[in-house]
Enzyme design. Structure first.
Site, PDB file in Angstrom:
ATOM      1  N   TRP A   1      -8.437 -54.470 -49.307  1.00  0.00           N
ATOM      2  CA  TRP A   1      -9.794 -54.467 -49.808  1.00  0.00           C
ATOM      3  C   TRP A   1     -10.512 -54.167 -48.591  1.00  0.00           C
ATOM      4  CZ3 TRP A   1      -8.596 -59.646 -52.074  1.00  0.00           C
ATOM      5  CH2 TRP A   1      -7.982 -59.557 -53.138  1.00  0.00           C
TER       6      TRP A   1
ATOM      7  N   ALA B   1     -11.347 -57.060 -45.851  1.00  0.00           N
ATOM      8  CA  ALA B   1     -10.101 -57.502 -44.953  1.00  0.00           C
ATOM      9  C   ALA B   1      -9.314 -56.417 -44.651  1.00  0.00           C
ATOM     10  CB  ALA B   1      -9.457 -58.513 -45.966  1.00  0.00           C
ATOM     11  N   CYS B   2      -8.649 -55.658 -45.421  1.00  0.00           N
ATOM     12  CA  CYS B   2      -7.653 -54.630 -45.053  1.00  0.00           C
ATOM     13  C   CYS B   2      -8.132 -53.488 -44.350  1.00  0.00           C
ATOM     14  CB  CYS B   2      -6.723 -54.477 -46.221  1.00  0.00           C
ATOM     15  SG  CYS B   2      -5.828 -55.945 -46.726  1.00  0.00           S
ATOM     16  N   LEU B   3      -9.462 -53.224 -44.713  1.00  0.00           N
ATOM     17  CA  LEU B   3     -10.119 -52.089 -43.956  1.00  0.00           C
ATOM     18  C   LEU B   3     -10.992 -52.626 -42.666  1.00  0.00           C
ATOM     19  CD1 LEU B   3     -11.127 -49.137 -43.575  1.00  0.00           C
ATOM     20  CD2 LEU B   3     -13.130 -49.656 -45.174  1.00  0.00           C
TER      21      LEU B   3
ATOM     22  N   PRO C   1      -8.176 -53.949 -39.203  1.00  0.00           N
ATOM     23  CA  PRO C   1      -7.528 -52.984 -38.277  1.00  0.00           C
ATOM     24  C   PRO C   1      -8.595 -52.106 -37.735  1.00  0.00           C
ATOM     25  CG  PRO C   1      -7.231 -52.608 -40.743  1.00  0.00           C
ATOM     26  CD  PRO C   1      -7.730 -53.901 -40.611  1.00  0.00           C
TER      27      PRO C   1
END
Length: 226
Positions: free
Chosen positions: A113, A116-118, A121
């Site tokens: 999502w 979080a995951c974008l 990083p």
């Protein structure tokens, strides 16, 4: 001639990273229609492949939670995903090593999502000196507010927001680049709505090109004009 401006994306200096485009992650997305999300992401992957850009795909907790990467995306990328447990893909030594092995400093990232995951990083990569482009319409959040807040935070840290069609046109830039022209038009017609419909119309009605469908429209009993 296309000028390789440093402020623009060029296929030879950019890595495309696809993070967690998996069913369980998709179920939680509400800020964008999920079919549109898939459509945009597949177009982005086809863009990377058309121009020969480096690509990396990663997945989180595949068989215990998230499910397999969308088959349509796997069929385009044709590479094994880097498996991880962390929400932050930059915590994966394998992924970071894969990025650094390319020797490229521009990253185009799409993820589920957004918050979080974008986000994670992106912030980490920027801290390490990478220039990051976040593809907002190939990423999705668990609410509009969560998506928007994460995008603002990434932009404040120096990330550049971009969309799938923006990436396609930015890399092509010059219609005289005939080696990729037809490929670009194919992506446009298959994935970019009114733009693609307009291209189909121009090809068939103005330039008299054949229809591209396997079962073309035959006009029976129509009025003849001219």
């Amino acid at each position: 001639m296309t000028f390789p401006a440093k402020s623009l994306i060029n296929a030879d200096d950019t890595v495309f990273i696809f993070v967690d485009h998996q069913p369980q992650m998709s179920f939680g997305v509400v800020n964008i229609d999920r079919q549109q999300l898939k459509n945009n992401t597949i177009a982005l992957a086809k863009t990377a492949r058309l121009f020969g850009a480096s690509t990396i795909v990663t997945a989180v907790e595949t068989e215990s939670f998230s499910g397999y990467i969308w088959p349509e995306l796997m069929d385009v990328l044709k590479q094994d995903p880097i498996e991880r447990t962390s929400m932050n893909s930059w915590d994966s030594e394998e992924l970071v090593a894969a990025v650094k092995a390319t020797g490229k400093k521009k990253l185009v990232i799409a993820a589920l999502w957004t918050e979080a995951c974008l986000l994670y990083p992106t912030l980490c990569a920027i801290e390490e000196g990478f220039e990051v482009y976040i593809v907002t319409d190939c990423s999705g959040g668990t609410s509009q507010e969560a998506h928007d807040a994460a995008v603002r935070r990434m932009e404040q840290a120096g990330a550049h927001s971009i969309t799938a069609v923006n990436v396609l046109l930015e890399i092509q830039r010059d219609w005289a680049k005939r080696e990729t022209y037809d490929g670009v038009m194919n992506i446009v017609r298959e994935h970019f709505g009114a733009y693609g419909m307009g291209v189909d119309y121009a090809y068939t009605m103005l330039h008299k090109a054949p229809q591209r469908g396997e079962f073309p429209h035959k006009v029976v009993g129509g009025i003849k004009h001219g």
